[in-house]
Scaffold this active site. Structure first.
Site, PDB file in Angstrom:
ATOM      1  N   HIS A  70       0.598  -1.277   0.105  1.00 49.12           N
ATOM      2  CA  HIS A  70       0.156  -0.009  -0.333  1.00 49.12           C
ATOM      3  C   HIS A  70       0.575   1.285  -0.059  1.00 49.12           C
ATOM      4  O   HIS A  70       0.142   2.191   0.774  1.00 49.12           O
ATOM      5  CB  HIS A  70      -0.802  -0.217   1.099  1.00 49.12           C
ATOM      6  CG  HIS A  70      -1.901  -1.089   1.282  1.00 49.12           C
ATOM      7  ND1 HIS A  70      -3.032  -1.077   0.827  1.00 49.12           N
ATOM      8  CD2 HIS A  70      -2.114  -2.569   1.635  1.00 49.12           C
ATOM      9  CE1 HIS A  70      -4.033  -1.949   0.757  1.00 49.12           C
ATOM     10  NE2 HIS A  70      -3.126  -2.973   1.387  1.00 49.12           N
ATOM     11  N   ASN A 143      -9.983  -2.483   2.924  1.00 49.12           N
ATOM     12  CA  ASN A 143      -9.952  -2.694   1.101  1.00 49.12           C
ATOM     13  C   ASN A 143     -11.566  -2.505   0.790  1.00 49.12           C
ATOM     14  O   ASN A 143     -12.632  -2.622   1.169  1.00 49.12           O
ATOM     15  CB  ASN A 143      -9.133  -4.039   1.028  1.00 49.12           C
ATOM     16  CG  ASN A 143      -8.200  -4.355   1.002  1.00 49.12           C
ATOM     17  OD1 ASN A 143      -7.584  -3.664   1.245  1.00 49.12           O
ATOM     18  ND2 ASN A 143      -7.544  -5.703   1.380  1.00 49.12           N
TER      19      ASN A 143
HETATM   20 FE1  HDD Z   1      -2.406  -4.691   5.245  1.00 46.82          FE
HETATM   21  C1  HDD Z   1      -1.014  -1.673   5.318  1.00 46.82           C
HETATM   22  C2  HDD Z   1      -5.037  -3.346   4.388  1.00 46.82           C
HETATM   23  C3  HDD Z   1      -4.014  -8.087   5.222  1.00 46.82           C
HETATM   24  C4  HDD Z   1       0.269  -5.911   7.030  1.00 46.82           C
HETATM   25  N1  HDD Z   1      -3.430  -3.338   4.725  1.00 46.82           N
HETATM   26  C5  HDD Z   1      -2.156  -1.592   4.476  1.00 46.82           C
HETATM   27  C6  HDD Z   1      -2.935  -0.817   3.737  1.00 46.82           C
HETATM   28  C7  HDD Z   1      -4.576  -1.328   4.444  1.00 46.82           C
HETATM   29  C8  HDD Z   1      -4.559  -2.850   4.515  1.00 46.82           C
HETATM   30  C9  HDD Z   1      -5.719  -0.253   3.627  1.00 46.82           C
HETATM   31  C10 HDD Z   1      -2.788   0.386   3.940  1.00 46.82           C
HETATM   32  C11 HDD Z   1      -2.395   1.336   5.144  1.00 46.82           C
HETATM   33  C12 HDD Z   1      -2.533   3.142   5.219  1.00 46.82           C
HETATM   34  O1  HDD Z   1      -3.204   3.936   4.627  1.00 46.82           O
HETATM   35  O2  HDD Z   1      -1.475   3.441   5.580  1.00 46.82           O
HETATM   36  N2  HDD Z   1      -4.006  -5.302   4.680  1.00 46.82           N
HETATM   37  C13 HDD Z   1      -5.840  -5.037   4.310  1.00 46.82           C
HETATM   38  C14 HDD Z   1      -6.941  -5.642   4.536  1.00 46.82           C
HETATM   39  C15 HDD Z   1      -6.068  -7.022   5.057  1.00 46.82           C
HETATM   40  C16 HDD Z   1      -4.818  -7.300   5.186  1.00 46.82           C
HETATM   41  C17 HDD Z   1      -8.341  -5.327   4.568  1.00 46.82           C
HETATM   42  C18 HDD Z   1      -7.487  -8.491   5.007  1.00 46.82           C
HETATM   43  C19 HDD Z   1      -7.898  -8.508   5.836  1.00 46.82           C
HETATM   44  N3  HDD Z   1      -2.515  -6.684   6.178  1.00 46.82           N
HETATM   45  C20 HDD Z   1      -3.139  -7.881   6.277  1.00 46.82           C
HETATM   46  C21 HDD Z   1      -1.996  -9.038   6.788  1.00 46.82           C
HETATM   47  C22 HDD Z   1      -0.783  -8.185   7.055  1.00 46.82           C
HETATM   48  C23 HDD Z   1      -1.095  -6.920   6.822  1.00 46.82           C
HETATM   49  C24 HDD Z   1      -2.334 -10.395   7.212  1.00 46.82           C
HETATM   50  C25 HDD Z   1       0.606  -8.843   7.895  1.00 46.82           C
HETATM   51  C26 HDD Z   1      -0.102 -10.264   8.283  1.00 46.82           C
HETATM   52  N4  HDD Z   1      -1.161  -4.006   5.953  1.00 46.82           N
HETATM   53  C27 HDD Z   1       0.352  -4.965   6.672  1.00 46.82           C
HETATM   54  C28 HDD Z   1       1.551  -3.958   6.786  1.00 46.82           C
HETATM   55  C29 HDD Z   1       0.841  -2.335   5.875  1.00 46.82           C
HETATM   56  C30 HDD Z   1       0.022  -2.847   6.571  1.00 46.82           C
HETATM   57  C31 HDD Z   1       2.773  -4.245   6.173  1.00 46.82           C
HETATM   58  C32 HDD Z   1       1.857  -1.318   5.589  1.00 46.82           C
HETATM   59  C33 HDD Z   1       1.709  -0.282   5.576  1.00 46.82           C
HETATM   60  C34 HDD Z   1       1.294  -0.200   7.085  1.00 46.82           C
HETATM   61  O3  HDD Z   1       1.039  -1.025   6.774  1.00 46.82           O
HETATM   62  O4  HDD Z   1       1.639   0.412   7.785  1.00 46.82           O
HETATM   63  O5  HDD Z   1       1.650  -3.847   7.913  1.00 46.82           O
END
Ligand code: HDD
Length: 717
Positions: A70, A143
């Site tokens: 993202h 999402n």
């Molecule tokens: Fe995630 C970012 C949504 C599963 C680990 N995720 C991130 C963002 C969104 C989502 C919208 C961007 C937030 C922003 O604008 O800063 N992610 C989801 C949804 C998921 C999902 C709807 C399933 C239901 N994500 C998911 C899993 C993991 C992550 C299973 C790790 C085990 N996601 C992350 C992260 C991020 C992230 C690595 C990257 C940047 C951040 O968090 O701030 O932690």
């Protein structure tokens, strides 16, 4: 902070235009920062130059790591308002009273691309909402697709490594159409339902203002008595859910990589505030096992026929950020930012997320004090015994930083029953590293999705699979995917197979081949018992059932040159603007246009700076000279060809119709009657009829795209 006031104190004076004068970060007024300090005008720069060193050092460290997923995103401020009290289900303070407003910051994003990648890539869109509630921050990190690729968070690095650019050559950018992604998903059958969504038009939205949002994971509401109810969260856009077409999405990626970012920004600047309804689905704990899906499985939706949607609030985005980095880039969402009255479920995807987001902010923002950045700061009081660490802003004044204490009068005290107290879920289990069998229906809902699509939506899904798999170099991966599609629906598998030059026999034979492959490569969670969703109608899955009664914020181009019929231009513009559309005149140059009736019009764009892909519809008014000039412009002809091929609404009046007939949208020798047989093409030979034409044009634009249009494939665009 570099406010005007502190600056004035530091510099003690104001310059021309009442601007504050330039200072160093220490507030020292700077005489000149256009020249470094040198030993003579042609001599070497001196180490002493603290003004140079400060400026360059700060610049050298300007970048922070982009988000690991993202990375590409855009945000806006706004508010959330309760339209139906949720007191019955939750004690969350911000959901109690109808009319209660809570400030929010929302960030939209694509998943796979880097920070500078194009907006219109085929991808999931992130929809993350930060609520600044009276009881602290609540982040709903969702999402625009209600399900996910994997069921257990421990698989997240795998799916992301597979979809990101390949590690040896960092290709392709912001695209899933490559071998590693399809290799992974063809060996991960739980991804199948999500693949159907990602290959649908949901993944190429027209605007971020026209996407749905989903919390995806199951949460719990906790009422005042401590009773829990499972809940799923939804956002429903006021303008409906609309997409572009794939060819358009690719062209937009080159012509305007900021297409969605700009669209969001401009809508807010025009005060056409993006708006969504907030909706919930509830399942009582006692009904947890009543459904054909497991409520903890994030690869499943709750069909609305089984679990009705209740619309209970609204979200309005009414302010653009002042500074992209300070707000949109530094905002830190964490699903673990939770408030009393809402709690987590045992969904293993959500459980892992509760760890990952906080952890990622530490490396991305560099300090456990990221919560003190203005965009992340709670707007309710924050008081605890955490201290120090990098970049601490707060000056904690108390002598005690421990609990219990008497020197600090015992402060801060625990909130007790008023605070966040985890739901006392009863658990009696063995520790195991396995997946519940109730998660093993990998294809039932994928088939339900396919079945509920309209004809054009099905065609687009076939086209998307055919494109993506066509980009895959490894034949075995393509074959495995066709075998998986045979588990969803044979017509889908057959149509994709034909485009790939493959054949497909039947689902049972395909499954046998898949099992052999899965065994070979160590697939740990193959499909189990399949539920048949045959009896279930899920019209909410199709974009064909969405809002189609407004032209608000739609972009309409008027193609015109000198000699245009001014009255026809003005009348159409007025009618469309009255409906909330944005009308732009696109002309050969930026010089003011002289109309045949002696008026003057200022073009907004030229045929060089604009393209049909920036607009939802196009109108060609009459005016013999104007149309004569347009006919000489290949770009104008291509504008209409492309708009037609992208199923957009087209209107022409008088000679404007001649222009449409001079393009390639119909075979040479076609007539007005042939034009009007095409869905979404309207017009008249009577210049006085512009108002009636405008009525028909508005209805056509509101329909968004005319998917039933014939003859599209033969148009060179
Ligand atoms: Fe995630 C970012 C949504 C599963 C680990 N995720 C991130 C963002 C969104 C989502 C919208 C961007 C937030 C922003 O604008 O800063 N992610 C989801 C949804 C998921 C999902 C709807 C399933 C239901 N994500 C998911 C899993 C993991 C992550 C299973 C790790 C085990 N996601 C992350 C992260 C991020 C992230 C690595 C990257 C940047 C951040 O968090 O701030 O932690």
């Amino acid at each position: 902070m570099a406010t005007d006031e502190s600056n004035e104190n530091g510099a003690g004076a104001r310059g021309p235009n009442n601007c504050p004068t330039l200072t160093t970060n220490q507030g020292v007024p700077v005489g000149d920062d256009n020249n470094s300090l040198k030993a003579g005008p042609r001599g070497p720069t001196l180490l002493e130059d603290f003004i140079f060193r400060e400026k360059i050092t700060h610049f050298d460290h300007e970048r922070i790591p982009e988000r690991v997923v993202h990375a590409r995103g855009e945000g806006a401020h706004g508010y959330f308002e309760v339209t139906k009290s949720l007191k019955k289900y939750t004690r969350a303070k911000f959901l109690q009273k109808v009319g209660e407003k809570t400030k929010v910051f929302v960030r939209f994003s694509t998943v796979a691309g880097s920070r500078g990648s194009m907006d219109t890539a085929r991808d999931v869109r992130g929809f993350a909402v930060k609520f600044y509630t009276e009881e602290g921050i609540f982040d709903l990190v969702g999402n625009n697709i209600p399900v996910f690729f994997i069921q257990d968070a421990i698989k997240f690095p795998d799916v992301i490594h597979a979809v990101k650019p390949e590690p040896h050559n960092e290709i392709p950018q912001a695209a899933s159409a490559h071998d590693t992604f399809w290799d992974f998903v063809s060996l991960t059958p739980e991804s199948t339902h999500m693949l159907m969504w990602v290959m649908s038009d949901r993944a190429i939205p027209r605007s971020l203002r026209m996407i749905e949002g989903f919390g995806v994971n199951t949460y719990r509401f906790i009422d005042a008595e401590g009773k829990a109810t499972f809940v799923k969260f939804h956002w429903k856009p006021k303008l409906g859910v609309h997409s572009v077409v794939w060819d358009e999405s690719q062209k937009l990626g080159g012509k305007n990589p900021d297409y969605h970012r700009l669209d969001l920004w401009q809508a807010i600047e025009r005060k056409q505030y993006p708006e969504w309804e907030f909706a919930i689905q509830l399942i009582e704990e006692k009904d947890e096992h009543k459904f054909p899906f497991d409520v903890l499985d994030a690869t499943k939706i709750w069909p609305e026929e089984l679990v009705p949607l209740q619309r209970v609030g609204k979200l309005v985005l009414d302010r653009n950020p002042d500074n992209f980095f300070a707000e949109t880039e530094q905002v830190a969402f964490c699903p673990s930012h939770m408030v009393p009255g809402i709690d987590f479920s045992d969904d293993p995807l959500l459980q892992g997320r509760l760890f990952s987001y906080l952890d990622t902010q530490l490396s991305r923002l560099g300090s456990p004090n990221f919560h003190e950045l203005p965009i992340n700061r709670a707007q309710s009081p924050v008081d605890n015994n955490q201290r120090d660490a990098h970049m601490r802003y707060t000056i904690d004044k108390s002598r005690t930083a421990y609990s219990p204490n008497s020197l600090g009068k015992g402060c801060p005290f625990h909130a007790g029953a008023k605070g966040f107290n985890t739901y006392a879920e009863k658990i009696d289990a063995k520790k195991v590293r396995e997946r519940s069998k109730s998660f093993a229906d990998h294809f039932g809902q994928a088939e339900m999705f396919w079945r509920n699509m309209s004809g054009p939506e099905k065609q687009h899904i076939v086209d998307a699979f055919s494109f993506e798999l066509g980009m895959v170099e490894t034949e075995m991966v393509r074959k495995r995917m066709v075998d998986i599609l045979a588990q969803v629906a044979m017509p889908l598998a057959e149509r994709v197979a034909a485009n790939l030059g493959l054949t497909i026999d039947n689902p049972a034979a395909a499954m046998k081949r898949l099992k052999a492959e899965w065994d070979k490569y160590g697939v740990t969670f193959p499909p189990g018992e399949r539920h048949d969703y045959d009896g279930i109608k899920a019209p909410e899955l199709s974009m064909a059932t969405t809002v189609k009664d407004t032209i608000e914020t739609r972009m309409v181009a008027v193609l015109a040159a000198d000699g245009v019929d001014g009255a026809q231009l003005e009348a159409m513009k007025a009618a469309l603007e009255a409906g909330g559309a944005v009308v732009e005149i696109v002309a050969p140059t930026l010089a003011a246009l002289k109309s045949s009736d002696g008026k003057s019009f200022k073009p907004d764009k030229t045929l060089r700076t604009a393209a049909s892909v920036f607009y939802d519809a196009v109108y060609v008014p009459g005016g013999a000279d104007s149309v004569k000039a347009l006919k000489k412009e290949g770009r104008a002809v291509n504008f209409i060809n492309e708009a037609f091929a992208h199923y957009k609404s087209i209107a022409g009046v008088d000679q404007g119709l001649d222009f449409l007939l001079a393009t390639d949208i119909l075979p040479k020798g076609s007539t007005d009657a042939d034009l009007f047989k095409e869905s979404g093409v309207v017009g008249s030979r009577n210049g006085g009829d512009v108002k009636q034409v405008a009525q028909k044009f508005k209805a056509a634009i509101a329909a968004h795209r005319h998917w039933d249009r014939k003859n599209v494939e033969r148009v060179p665009a």
